[in-house]
Scaffold this motif. Structure first.
Motif, mmCIF file in Angstrom:
data_model
loop_
_atom_site.group_PDB
_atom_site.id
_atom_site.type_symbol
_atom_site.label_atom_id
_atom_site.label_comp_id
_atom_site.label_asym_id
_atom_site.label_seq_id
_atom_site.Cartn_x
_atom_site.Cartn_y
_atom_site.Cartn_z
ATOM 1 N N VAL A 151 73.333 -20.143 14.534
ATOM 2 C CA VAL A 151 72.913 -20.970 15.666
ATOM 3 C C VAL A 151 71.966 -22.092 15.240
ATOM 4 N N SER A 152 71.796 -22.290 13.943
ATOM 5 C CA SER A 152 70.963 -23.384 13.449
ATOM 6 C C SER A 152 71.694 -24.712 13.604
ATOM 7 N N ASP A 153 70.967 -25.769 13.983
ATOM 8 C CA ASP A 153 71.616 -27.076 14.161
ATOM 9 C C ASP A 153 72.165 -27.614 12.840
ATOM 10 N N THR A 154 71.454 -27.387 11.737
ATOM 11 C CA THR A 154 71.960 -27.898 10.461
ATOM 12 C C THR A 154 73.161 -27.088 9.967
ATOM 13 N N THR A 155 73.250 -25.823 10.362
ATOM 14 C CA THR A 155 74.458 -25.040 10.058
ATOM 15 C C THR A 155 75.659 -25.695 10.727
ATOM 16 N N ILE A 156 75.484 -26.018 11.986
ATOM 17 C CA ILE A 156 76.568 -26.619 12.769
ATOM 18 C C ILE A 156 76.931 -28.000 12.222
ATOM 19 N N MET A 157 75.924 -28.798 11.882
ATOM 20 C CA MET A 157 76.186 -30.154 11.379
ATOM 21 C C MET A 157 76.827 -30.126 9.993
ATOM 22 N N SER A 158 76.382 -29.206 9.140
ATOM 23 C CA SER A 158 76.987 -29.088 7.806
ATOM 24 C C SER A 158 78.471 -28.778 7.922
ATOM 25 N N CYS A 159 78.801 -27.902 8.859
ATOM 26 C CA CYS A 159 80.211 -27.538 9.053
ATOM 27 C C CYS A 159 80.997 -28.677 9.681
ATOM 28 N N ALA A 160 80.344 -29.409 10.590
ATOM 29 C CA ALA A 160 81.034 -30.515 11.269
ATOM 30 C C ALA A 160 81.486 -31.581 10.283
ATOM 31 N N THR A 161 80.646 -31.915 9.311
ATOM 32 C CA THR A 161 80.979 -33.017 8.401
ATOM 33 C C THR A 161 81.805 -32.581 7.197
ATOM 34 N N THR A 162 81.742 -31.300 6.842
ATOM 35 C CA THR A 162 82.535 -30.831 5.700
ATOM 36 C C THR A 162 83.866 -30.226 6.124
ATOM 37 N N GLY A 163 84.022 -29.958 7.413
ATOM 38 C CA GLY A 163 85.264 -29.381 7.905
ATOM 39 C C GLY A 163 85.316 -27.878 7.788
ATOM 40 N N CYS A 164 84.174 -27.235 7.572
ATOM 41 C CA CYS A 164 84.143 -25.790 7.353
ATOM 42 C C CYS A 164 83.994 -25.039 8.671
ATOM 43 N N ASN A 165 84.671 -23.906 8.785
ATOM 44 C CA ASN A 165 84.496 -23.019 9.924
ATOM 45 C C ASN A 165 83.071 -22.452 9.885
ATOM 46 N N ILE A 166 82.388 -22.428 11.025
ATOM 47 C CA ILE A 166 80.977 -22.029 11.053
ATOM 48 C C ILE A 166 80.781 -20.603 10.548
ATOM 49 N N ILE A 167 81.603 -19.671 11.018
ATOM 50 C CA ILE A 167 81.442 -18.276 10.599
ATOM 51 C C ILE A 167 81.777 -18.118 9.116
ATOM 52 N N ASP A 168 82.779 -18.838 8.627
ATOM 53 C CA ASP A 168 83.105 -18.791 7.195
ATOM 54 C C ASP A 168 81.937 -19.316 6.361
ATOM 55 N N HIS A 169 81.273 -20.350 6.869
ATOM 56 C CA HIS A 169 80.118 -20.902 6.153
ATOM 57 C C HIS A 169 78.982 -19.890 6.088
ATOM 58 N N VAL A 170 78.680 -19.292 7.228
ATOM 59 C CA VAL A 170 77.593 -18.306 7.272
ATOM 60 C C VAL A 170 77.927 -17.114 6.377
ATOM 61 N N LYS A 171 79.172 -16.657 6.453
ATOM 62 C CA LYS A 171 79.601 -15.481 5.683
ATOM 63 C C LYS A 171 79.514 -15.728 4.183
ATOM 64 N N THR A 172 79.868 -16.922 3.738
ATOM 65 C CA THR A 172 79.832 -17.219 2.300
ATOM 66 C C THR A 172 78.444 -17.611 1.823
ATOM 67 N N GLN A 173 77.623 -18.133 2.728
ATOM 68 C CA GLN A 173 76.292 -18.597 2.330
ATOM 69 C C GLN A 173 75.256 -17.467 2.315
ATOM 70 N N ILE A 174 75.380 -16.500 3.225
ATOM 71 C CA ILE A 174 74.363 -15.452 3.346
ATOM 72 C C ILE A 174 74.115 -14.693 2.046
ATOM 73 N N PRO A 175 75.149 -14.304 1.260
ATOM 74 C CA PRO A 175 74.843 -13.605 0.002
ATOM 75 C C PRO A 175 73.953 -14.430 -0.928
ATOM 76 N N TYR A 176 74.153 -15.740 -0.948
ATOM 77 C CA TYR A 176 73.355 -16.597 -1.815
ATOM 78 C C TYR A 176 71.913 -16.699 -1.311
#
Length: 472
Positions: free
Chosen positions: A428-453
């Protein structure tokens, strides 16, 4: 009124539903209604009314309105650049003809470097870096998950490490609100920056992992998928997933790199000029929101001059393309709108104060920096706001540090880093949403792949603060 444990239900339910249903829009709507239901004492009709009015009240903030308008205009700019041959021309120059960027690692470094260079605003960084780097990342088969990770990990962390913008005033303000004398606030801020271990690890760690080609968890699977099939998105999350090649469509038989380069230069120039003007001659004092709006508007005007001048569109057709392009960002804008609606509800419920009261029981001087970092991580993850978390945590943590005789810069750095963690990890972070908007990434896929890092970055930071707390 003290809502106690009820205060954590809306943000936690929102996050859980977003992950379970893979529908952030639905999760945010339910979170908003749940929050208002608690505030209205269980009155469902009042909660629904307050939820609807809460959405309307989002536009009372000029910052929120500018952000939402900019997202829609960014969609129009990307769409027009793509349709006019700007993307294919740019990719042609950078990869095929001049071979400036030859590999995935080169694309990763280019994305990272842009993120480091644009440090005036996290939102601006996400929008500009994601938009500029996407054609190259797509052409070299960088999965959208990795692109979003790089864009996101160099947005707000760099703003905090190099606070030569509105962040400087904000962070000094948070320090003074926490009891630091005005004359000492700048000195404390400067001393806290090299202690901000989380942000440094996030910025440097994403670069090192990318250049080494070392990935783990869901990100490794995303890289393997892109390498084996060419799909830049997970087809399970995005039924329209493409290999990047299909995304390149345009209405002219010529590839014109200038149709991408000039609008982006216009955007950057518009940002710099606006920062200069609104800052009274000092870009560091300029308005980041106004700069974002004028930068995007300038880019759109340049797009119009180019495409109409090249006879790709008539004026009427250009206006039609603006609406078509903006429509591609409607879902993202709606998600962000509900995120803005949820934020004041969480603040009114007192989620931050409740979580802080729990952690106060365990505080000892040596453990204070570590516990402050963990508390800030949980709060920022639950609320999705770094600025809001800093505002809450500074008032709570800095007086504690003074009373316990702990290093103020060290505790302040724990506040900064923990606040940025949620900005990275929360759906629900605004930069999460914006990062996905400009890169074309699905929001949940982004969170799922980023959280381990970010979890690894946070774990290393916890160890750092444990050690630093005992030797400070």
């Amino acid at each position: 009124m003290d809502f106690g444990i009820l205060s954590v239900i809306p943000p936690l339910c929102t996050i859980a539903l977003a992950i379970i249903t893979k529908n952030v829009f639905l999760a945010l709507m339910i979170g908003v209604v749940l929050g208002n239901l608690i505030l209205d004492g269980g009155n469902i009709l009042a909660a629904l009314n307050d939820s609807l009015n809460g959405v309307i009240n989002v536009f009372a903030s000029s910052g929120n309105t500018i952000t939402l308008a900019s997202i829609l205009l960014i969609g129009a700019i990307i769409y027009i650049i793509e349709k006019s041959g700007g993307i294919t021309g740019f990719v042609d120059v950078m990869i095929k003809k001049r071979a400036i960027i030859k590999s995935k690692k080169g694309a990763n470094f280019f994305t990272w470097l842009l993120g480091v260079l644009i440090f005036t605003s996290g939102s601006l960084s996400c929008m500009v870096v994601g938009s500029v780097s996407r054609p190259i990342n797509d052409a070299l088969k960088v999965p959208h998950e990795k692109a979003a990770f790089l864009v996101h990990s160099t947005s707000t962390p760099v703003c905090v490490l190099i606070p030569l913008s509105g962040w400087l005033a904000a962070m000094i303000g948070y320090l003074t609100s926490g009891g630091v004398a005005e004359g000492e606030a700048m000195s404390v801020l400067v001393k806290s920056i090299p202690m901000n271990f989380y942000c440094m690890v996030a910025v440097i760690g994403c670069l090192v992992l990318s250049l080494m080609g070392k990935d783990f968890g869901p990100m490794k699977k995303a890289e393997e998928r892109a390498a084996a099939t060419g799909y830049l998105d997970d087809p399970k999350s995005n039924p329209y997933a493409s290999t990047g090649d299909e995304d390149i469509e345009f209405d002219t038989d010529k590839s014109r790199a200038i149709n991408l380069i000039l609008p982006l230069l216009g955007m950057i120039l518009g940002v710099i000029v606006t920062l200069f003007v609104t800052g009274g001659g000092n870009i560091l004092n300029g308005s980041g929101m106004q700069a974002l709006l004028w930068g995007v508007f300038t880019a759109l005007v340049v797009c119009g001059i180019l495409t109409i001048g090249q006879k790709i569109y008539t004026f009427g057709q250009f206006i039609e393309q603006i609406f078509k392009g903006s429509s591609t960002m409607l879902s993202i804008a709606a998600i962000l709108m509900f995120a803005f609606t949820l934020s004041p509800i969480v603040s009114t419920l007192g989620t931050g104060a409740y979580l802080s009261s729990i952690f106060e029981q365990f505080l000892t001087p040596a453990l204070l920096p570590m516990l402050v970092f963990v508390m800030a991580c949980l709060l920022s993850f639950s609320t999705g706001t770094s600025m809001g978390t800093m505002a809450i945590m500074a008032v709570i943590a800095l007086p504690m540090a003074t009373n316990l005789g702990m290093s103020i810069p060290l505790v302040a750095s724990a506040v900064w880093g923990g606040s940025i963690f949620g900005d990275h990890a929360s759906p629900v972070s605004d930069t999460t949403i914006m990062s996905c908007a400009t890169t074309g990434c699905n929001i949940i896929d982004h969170v799922k792949t980023q959280i381990p890092y970010v979890a690894v970055f946070a774990a290393l930071t916890i160890v750092y603060y444990l050690v630093a707390g005992f030797i400070a």
